[in-house]
Design an enzyme around this catalytic site. Structure first.
Site, PDB file in Angstrom:
ATOM      1  N   GLU A 150     -62.676  21.907  40.141  1.00 33.28           N
ATOM      2  CA  GLU A 150     -62.764  22.469  41.342  1.00 33.28           C
ATOM      3  C   GLU A 150     -63.349  21.034  42.170  1.00 33.28           C
ATOM      4  O   GLU A 150     -63.374  20.158  41.377  1.00 33.28           O
ATOM      5  CB  GLU A 150     -64.406  22.887  41.207  1.00 33.28           C
ATOM      6  N   LYS A 180     -69.364  31.231  31.136  1.00 30.48           N
ATOM      7  CA  LYS A 180     -68.309  29.669  31.879  1.00 30.48           C
ATOM      8  C   LYS A 180     -69.694  29.037  31.538  1.00 30.48           C
ATOM      9  O   LYS A 180     -70.445  29.398  32.085  1.00 30.48           O
ATOM     10  CB  LYS A 180     -67.487  29.497  32.703  1.00 30.48           C
ATOM     11  N   ASP A 217     -71.630  33.148  39.222  1.00 35.94           N
ATOM     12  CA  ASP A 217     -73.263  31.899  39.439  1.00 35.94           C
ATOM     13  C   ASP A 217     -72.996  32.602  40.805  1.00 35.94           C
ATOM     14  O   ASP A 217     -74.055  32.164  42.650  1.00 35.94           O
ATOM     15  CB  ASP A 217     -74.033  31.146  39.161  1.00 35.94           C
ATOM     16  N   SER A 218     -72.609  31.987  41.908  1.00 35.93           N
ATOM     17  CA  SER A 218     -71.729  31.630  43.037  1.00 35.93           C
ATOM     18  C   SER A 218     -72.037  33.346  43.866  1.00 35.93           C
ATOM     19  O   SER A 218     -72.519  33.751  44.810  1.00 35.93           O
ATOM     20  CB  SER A 218     -69.821  31.771  43.559  1.00 35.93           C
ATOM     21  N   ASP A 271     -71.088  33.843  33.567  1.00 33.26           N
ATOM     22  CA  ASP A 271     -71.207  32.449  34.337  1.00 33.26           C
ATOM     23  C   ASP A 271     -73.251  31.924  33.530  1.00 33.26           C
ATOM     24  O   ASP A 271     -73.723  33.132  34.080  1.00 33.26           O
ATOM     25  CB  ASP A 271     -71.514  32.308  35.775  1.00 33.26           C
ATOM     26  N   GLU A 315     -71.033  24.890  33.128  1.00 33.61           N
ATOM     27  CA  GLU A 315     -70.579  23.642  33.740  1.00 33.61           C
ATOM     28  C   GLU A 315     -70.350  22.494  32.950  1.00 33.61           C
ATOM     29  O   GLU A 315     -71.979  22.298  31.838  1.00 33.61           O
ATOM     30  CB  GLU A 315     -71.173  23.131  35.350  1.00 33.61           C
TER      31      GLU A 315
END
Length: 291
Positions: free
Chosen positions: A208, A139, A70-71, A109, A141
């Site tokens: 991270e 993925k 999502d970057s 993501d 978070e």
């Protein structure tokens, strides 16, 4: 019911006689290949990708795992953070990366708001990435707070990469992008998060912006691979946002980024040369003209 960490079949890596970089090019890398690499002690690289063209370049270069992060919100869509990125955007970008690759494991993501509400919401949206985009894994978070969702997805047959430490979707709660895991209490929480996602069945976990010593400690204590970004050299793998790695990002980049090229300068020079030749009337030349 708690899922067991995914492990490769006994002797799989030795039987195939391959590594992630020199392995079978007739099939995609799978989560079992990733597990086997951990057992061999093989380190591997992961890059982000957001389109078919760039993904194809990385696939041909042998990068075994590509993350459709999502970057993309920051480096392609013009947002200040990853928070505004939608599921529809992630499905579109992930599908493009899958179409542009033949061997890499493509991980999609889960954007902000697509899984935090409930495990059922996580299941619905993860299934979209698997069915509509064709990714090989997803993925999301969060550590302990996301364990129930990870467990449900894994039980449904969806491979999950977890992401702990600095979680960019929580930028407003963090008040920025600070290093995580400093101090005894924060370090213990990071270890609890890592063990929680492993127990829930995640096949790997991103660490991270974590102190290198703590990241190495987590790596030693887990049976699943750790993927570092700003977490030192002691993790099993490393990931970078490709626009940072290749020098496309304007201005300051994070401390943990190494720029392996300066594509922004190369592309700018090419555009200026093109414009100059058009202005001078030297392009198109006869060899670029139909008769």
């Amino acid at each position: 019911m708690n899922a067991s960490p995914l492990q490769p079949a006994q002797g799989q890596g030795q039987r195939e006689g391959q590594t992630l970089y020199g392995g079978n090019t007739n099939r995609r890398v799978t989560v079992r290949d990733i597990a086997a690499a951990k057992q061999r002690g093989e380190k591997w690289a992961m890059l982000t990708a957001y389109d078919a063209l760039t993904a194809g370049v990385f696939d041909e270069a042998g990068i075994p795992v590509l993350l459709v992060g999502d970057s993309a919100g920051n480096c392609h869509l013009g947002y200040e953070t990853t928070v505004p990125v939608t599921m529809d955007q992630m499905v579109m970008l992930s599908a493009a990366v899958v179409r542009g690759t033949r061997r890499a494991l493509v991980i999609g993501d889960m954007p902000f708001g697509s899984y935090q509400e409930s495990p059922a919401q996580a299941m619905h949206n993860a299934a979209r990435l698997m069915k509509e985009a064709g990714v090989g894994a997803i993925k999301l978070e969060g550590g302990e707070r996301s364990a129930r969702s990870i467990e449900l997805l894994v039980e449904a047959g969806i491979p999950v990469m977890a992401h702990i430490g600095l979680t960019p979707q929580s930028v407003h709660a963090f008040g920025g992008y600070p290093v995580q895991g400093r101090g005894d209490e924060a370090a213990h929480q990071l270890l609890r998060d890592a063990k929680a996602v492993q127990q829930a069945g995640a096949f790997a976990v991103v660490l991270e912006a974590v102190p290198a010593e703590l990241a190495a400690q987590v790596t030693e204590q887990l049976a699943i691979p750790t993927v570092g970004i700003g977490a030192g050299a002691g993790t099993d793998a490393q990931v970078l946002v490709w626009t940072d790695m290749a020098g496309m990002t304007a201005g300051r980049v994070p401390k943990f980024v190494k720029q392996y090229a300066n594509l922004r300068a190369v592309l700018g020079d090419a555009a200026r040369e093109f414009a100059a030749e058009v202005g001078a009337g030297t392009f198109p030349a006869p060899e670029h003209t139909f008769k």
